[in-house]
Each structure stands twice: as C-alpha cells, then as structure tokens.
Design an enzyme around this catalytic site. Structure first.
Site, PDB file in Angstrom:
ATOM      1  N   HIS A   1      38.292  39.061  11.442  1.00 23.31           N
ATOM      2  CA  HIS A   1      38.840  39.181  12.577  1.00 23.31           C
ATOM      3  C   HIS A   1      41.039  39.152  12.661  1.00 23.31           C
ATOM      4  O   HIS A   1      41.699  39.709  13.575  1.00 23.31           O
ATOM      5  CB  HIS A   1      38.545  38.209  13.424  1.00 23.31           C
ATOM      6  CG  HIS A   1      37.534  37.287  13.713  1.00 23.31           C
ATOM      7  ND1 HIS A   1      36.430  38.781  14.881  1.00 23.31           N
ATOM      8  CD2 HIS A   1      36.387  36.881  14.208  1.00 23.31           C
ATOM      9  CE1 HIS A   1      35.777  37.997  14.529  1.00 23.31           C
ATOM     10  NE2 HIS A   1      35.387  37.332  14.595  1.00 23.31           N
TER      11      HIS A   1
ATOM     12  N   ASP B   1      35.140  46.807  17.740  1.00 26.91           N
ATOM     13  CA  ASP B   1      34.326  45.619  17.265  1.00 26.91           C
ATOM     14  C   ASP B   1      33.898  45.608  15.891  1.00 26.91           C
ATOM     15  O   ASP B   1      33.993  47.506  15.500  1.00 26.91           O
ATOM     16  CB  ASP B   1      33.089  46.552  17.836  1.00 26.91           C
ATOM     17  CG  ASP B   1      30.930  45.860  16.965  1.00 26.91           C
ATOM     18  OD1 ASP B   1      31.382  44.122  16.737  1.00 26.91           O
ATOM     19  OD2 ASP B   1      30.565  46.015  17.841  1.00 26.91           O
TER      20      ASP B   1
ATOM     21  N   LEU C   1      53.615  50.934  28.762  1.00 19.19           N
ATOM     22  CA  LEU C   1      52.558  50.364  28.360  1.00 19.19           C
ATOM     23  C   LEU C   1      52.262  49.364  29.388  1.00 19.19           C
ATOM     24  O   LEU C   1      52.433  48.301  28.831  1.00 19.19           O
ATOM     25  CB  LEU C   1      52.240  50.032  26.870  1.00 19.19           C
ATOM     26  CG  LEU C   1      50.973  50.182  26.318  1.00 19.19           C
ATOM     27  CD1 LEU C   1      50.002  51.288  26.528  1.00 19.19           C
ATOM     28  CD2 LEU C   1      50.589  49.899  25.311  1.00 19.19           C
TER      29      LEU C   1
ATOM     30  N   ARG D   1      31.404  42.613  10.275  1.00 24.81           N
ATOM     31  CA  ARG D   1      30.900  43.912   9.101  1.00 24.81           C
ATOM     32  C   ARG D   1      31.786  43.791   7.888  1.00 24.81           C
ATOM     33  O   ARG D   1      31.620  44.294   6.269  1.00 24.81           O
ATOM     34  CB  ARG D   1      30.186  44.643   9.451  1.00 24.81           C
ATOM     35  CG  ARG D   1      28.908  44.312   9.914  1.00 24.81           C
ATOM     36  CD  ARG D   1      28.395  45.325  11.196  1.00 24.81           C
ATOM     37  NE  ARG D   1      29.393  45.674  12.120  1.00 24.81           N
ATOM     38  CZ  ARG D   1      29.068  46.337  13.615  1.00 24.81           C
ATOM     39  NH1 ARG D   1      29.064  47.829  12.753  1.00 24.81           N
ATOM     40  NH2 ARG D   1      29.178  46.391  14.208  1.00 24.81           N
TER      41      ARG D   1
ATOM     42  N   TRP E   1      30.745  32.795  23.413  1.00 23.86           N
ATOM     43  CA  TRP E   1      30.814  30.842  23.231  1.00 23.86           C
ATOM     44  C   TRP E   1      30.179  31.021  22.259  1.00 23.86           C
ATOM     45  O   TRP E   1      30.114  29.161  22.149  1.00 23.86           O
ATOM     46  CB  TRP E   1      31.438  30.547  24.543  1.00 23.86           C
ATOM     47  CG  TRP E   1      32.316  31.082  25.303  1.00 23.86           C
ATOM     48  CD1 TRP E   1      32.306  31.201  26.184  1.00 23.86           C
ATOM     49  CD2 TRP E   1      33.889  30.027  25.486  1.00 23.86           C
ATOM     50  NE1 TRP E   1      34.069  31.337  27.561  1.00 23.86           N
ATOM     51  CE2 TRP E   1      34.187  30.365  26.397  1.00 23.86           C
ATOM     52  CE3 TRP E   1      34.173  29.785  24.362  1.00 23.86           C
ATOM     53  CZ2 TRP E   1      35.792  30.345  26.549  1.00 23.86           C
ATOM     54  CZ3 TRP E   1      35.745  29.069  24.153  1.00 23.86           C
ATOM     55  CH2 TRP E   1      36.560  29.785  25.442  1.00 23.86           C
TER      56      TRP E   1
HETATM   57  C1  FPP Z   1      33.935  42.033  17.637  1.00 31.44           C
HETATM   58  O1  FPP Z   1      33.054  42.348  16.414  1.00 31.44           O
HETATM   59  C2  FPP Z   1      34.866  41.279  17.905  1.00 31.44           C
HETATM   60  C3  FPP Z   1      35.274  40.601  18.780  1.00 31.44           C
HETATM   61  C4  FPP Z   1      34.687  39.641  19.764  1.00 31.44           C
HETATM   62  C5  FPP Z   1      36.861  39.778  18.354  1.00 31.44           C
HETATM   63  C6  FPP Z   1      37.882  40.199  18.616  1.00 31.44           C
HETATM   64  C7  FPP Z   1      38.880  39.913  17.975  1.00 31.44           C
HETATM   65  C8  FPP Z   1      40.434  41.200  17.681  1.00 31.44           C
HETATM   66  C9  FPP Z   1      39.868  42.272  17.252  1.00 31.44           C
HETATM   67  C10 FPP Z   1      40.883  40.083  16.527  1.00 31.44           C
HETATM   68  C11 FPP Z   1      42.339  39.655  17.096  1.00 31.44           C
HETATM   69  C12 FPP Z   1      42.562  40.555  18.465  1.00 31.44           C
HETATM   70  C13 FPP Z   1      43.740  39.707  18.936  1.00 31.44           C
HETATM   71  C14 FPP Z   1      43.722  40.226  20.496  1.00 31.44           C
HETATM   72  C15 FPP Z   1      44.971  39.003  18.195  1.00 31.44           C
HETATM   73  P1  FPP Z   1      32.587  41.208  15.547  1.00 31.44           P
HETATM   74  O2  FPP Z   1      32.950  40.180  15.403  1.00 31.44           O
HETATM   75  O3  FPP Z   1      31.072  40.949  17.005  1.00 31.44           O
HETATM   76  O4  FPP Z   1      32.198  42.513  14.354  1.00 31.44           O
HETATM   77  P2  FPP Z   1      30.385  42.819  13.758  1.00 31.44           P
HETATM   78  O5  FPP Z   1      29.577  43.005  15.419  1.00 31.44           O
HETATM   79  O6  FPP Z   1      30.822  43.176  12.625  1.00 31.44           O
HETATM   80  O7  FPP Z   1      29.958  40.969  13.931  1.00 31.44           O
END
Ligand code: FPP
Length: 254
Positions: free
Chosen positions: A38, A21, A132, A25, A70
């Site tokens: 991301h 997470d 792994l 931010r 989604w």
């Molecule tokens: C949550 O952070 C993160 C996600 C919903 C997406 C996770 C994706 C990745 C780590 C990108 C790459 C992954 C791979 C496997 C290539 P958020 O966007 O909700 O962050 P926030 O809480 O700060 O808004």
C-alpha cells in the site's frame, strides 16, 4: 447539501477512473507485509496524478477503499486510513501549486474524525484548481451510493437521470456536474468491477492491466489512454457509416 464554496467549473477533458489493485500481491511476491504494498501504491498515486493532465485527462478518479474493505484485518484498515490522511496532508501544498482540485468521494460517517478533517482541509485548499479534478474514492461502492441516493429521492414519473445523478453526488460528497467515466482501468490482472462506479461508468471503455498497482506509472497510463483513443464509442447508437449501410440495405429489401 454540498457547500457551494467548494463548487467550481465543470471539469474538461477525459474522465479516467482506476481500480488500483495488486498492492498486496506486489508485497507478498517480495516477502514483505501487505502494508508495504500500500505504501508503494501511494507513490504510484503520485506518479499517476502527475502524468494525467499531460494525457488529456481532466478528471481522475482513484478507487482507494470500498465499503467492503472494512472486512480486512484491523491493522491493514488502520494502516490504509493513516496512509490516506498522510497523503492528503503531504500532497495538498503541491496540488495547490499545480492546480489539482482534490475531492474525496464516498461515505464520511464511518471515517475517523482526523481523516474527515484532513479531507475538509485538502478540499478547501485545492478548491480553485482547474488543471485536474482528482477524486479519491474512500468508503465507496456504487450499490451503497445508489441505495442511499434512492432513499433521498421521491420516486415518480418526474424523477429523471439528472435528479438521480445529483442525489448520488450529494451522498458521496462529490461536486455536481462531474462528467461520466470515459475510461475505466483496473490494474492487478483481475477482470471484475468490484461494485465500483455502477452509475457513472455506464458507457466507460474498460482496460485491464496485468501491472500490479505499485508498478503503475505514466507510461502505463499513456498506454491505457492510447488504447481508449483507438476504440469506437457508440453510446448505444450506430456510427454514421454503419447507419447509412443499414438504411440502404433496408431500402433494397435486404
Ligand atoms: C487493492 O489492492 C488496493 C486497496 C484496497 C487499497 C488502495 C490503496 C492504495 C493504492 C494506497 C495508497 C492510496 C492513497 C490514496 C495514498 P489489494 O490490497 O486488494 O491487492 P491484492 O489484490 O494484491 O491483495
């Protein structure tokens, strides 16, 4: 049914799962679009996968996209889906070389066919990896998985935990025999589980980190594993010493 050609031996070592997470931010703090967070998060995935085997982790589950994600704006959803596909395509050769077995757990019926094809390719190419077991959770939530598993099973007195675990593995496309989660890490400073791993994290030790996911690296993973190693796990029972003291007190009428 899960194709037996994709089943290999039961993974050894610690099972660590990470709720990644803080991407949004991280980007917003830098005045950048969320999608850049991301992208930086994908680099953190690479670092974490690289560090995991050296820390005694045999199974690493990374939560990438929940059944509720989604609801995000279409351009963010599309960017994430592209990122997952590109990541699988670009990382697979190195994973083969390093003995990393990839599995994408979650629903597949709502994913774009090009992503489903990339998943199948990555899983097939890495199936014999034994260093792994890397599970990427995409379109996954625990409640969704448990509901769909329950719908497959015939309830009754003969239904046991192993049957249910097998049914969950089947609906989320996991290999059977994945060990339960030992260590569950959430980055980004929030203190919740967001409907993740409800079945297999029953006795997981929780570690919450303030680090935003794109900044997470091998040192953060090491710190979380060290914290885990310092915890006393009881699985509902009592440690030997406590049990002896309680028994002695009971005999003395205390
Ligand atoms: C949550 O952070 C993160 C996600 C919903 C997406 C996770 C994706 C990745 C780590 C990108 C790459 C992954 C791979 C496997 C290539 P958020 O966007 O909700 O962050 P926030 O809480 O700060 O808004």
């Amino acid at each position: 049914m899960i194709s037996s050609s994709l089943q290999t031996t039961k993974p050894k070592g610690l099972h660590a799962a990470i709720i990644m997470d803080g991407n949004g931010r991280w980007a917003e703090l830098r005045g950048r679009p969320r999608v850049e967070g991301h992208r930086a998060g994908a680099a953190a995935v690479r670092r974490t996968v690289e560090a995991a085997p050296g820390l005694g982790i045999g199974t690493l589950t990374l939560y990438a996209f929940s059944t509720e994600n989604w609801k995000r704006p279409p351009h963010e959803v599309n960017a994430l889906m592209r990122l997952f596909r590109n990541h699988l395509l670009s990382e697979t050769p190195e994973c083969v070389e390093k003995g990393i077995r990839i599995r994408v757990v979650g629903r597949r019926d709502r994913l774009d066919p090009s992503l489903v094809a990339a998943i199948a390719e990555a899983e097939k190419a890495t199936a014999s990896g034994s260093k792994l077991y890397m599970r990427l959770a995409v379109d996954y939530s625990a409640q969704d998985a448990m509901l769909r598993a329950a719908a497959k099973l015939r309830p009754g007195p003969r239904l046991n935990r192993d049957d249910f675990a097998r049914a969950i593995a089947e609906v989320i496309h996991d290999a059977p025999g994945t060990p339960e989660i030992d260590l569950l890490i959430r980055t980004g400073g929030e203190l919740r589980l967001s409907d993740l791993f409800g079945w297999d994290s029953g006795y997981a030790e929780l570690v919450f980190s303030d680090t935003m996911w794109p900044d997470f690296d091998g040192n953060d993973l090491r710190a979380a594993v060290e914290e885990f190693r310092g915890r006393k796990r009881r699985f509902g029972a009592l440690p030997q010493e406590d049990a002896r003291q309680i028994e002695a007190a009971r005999r003395n009428g205390v």
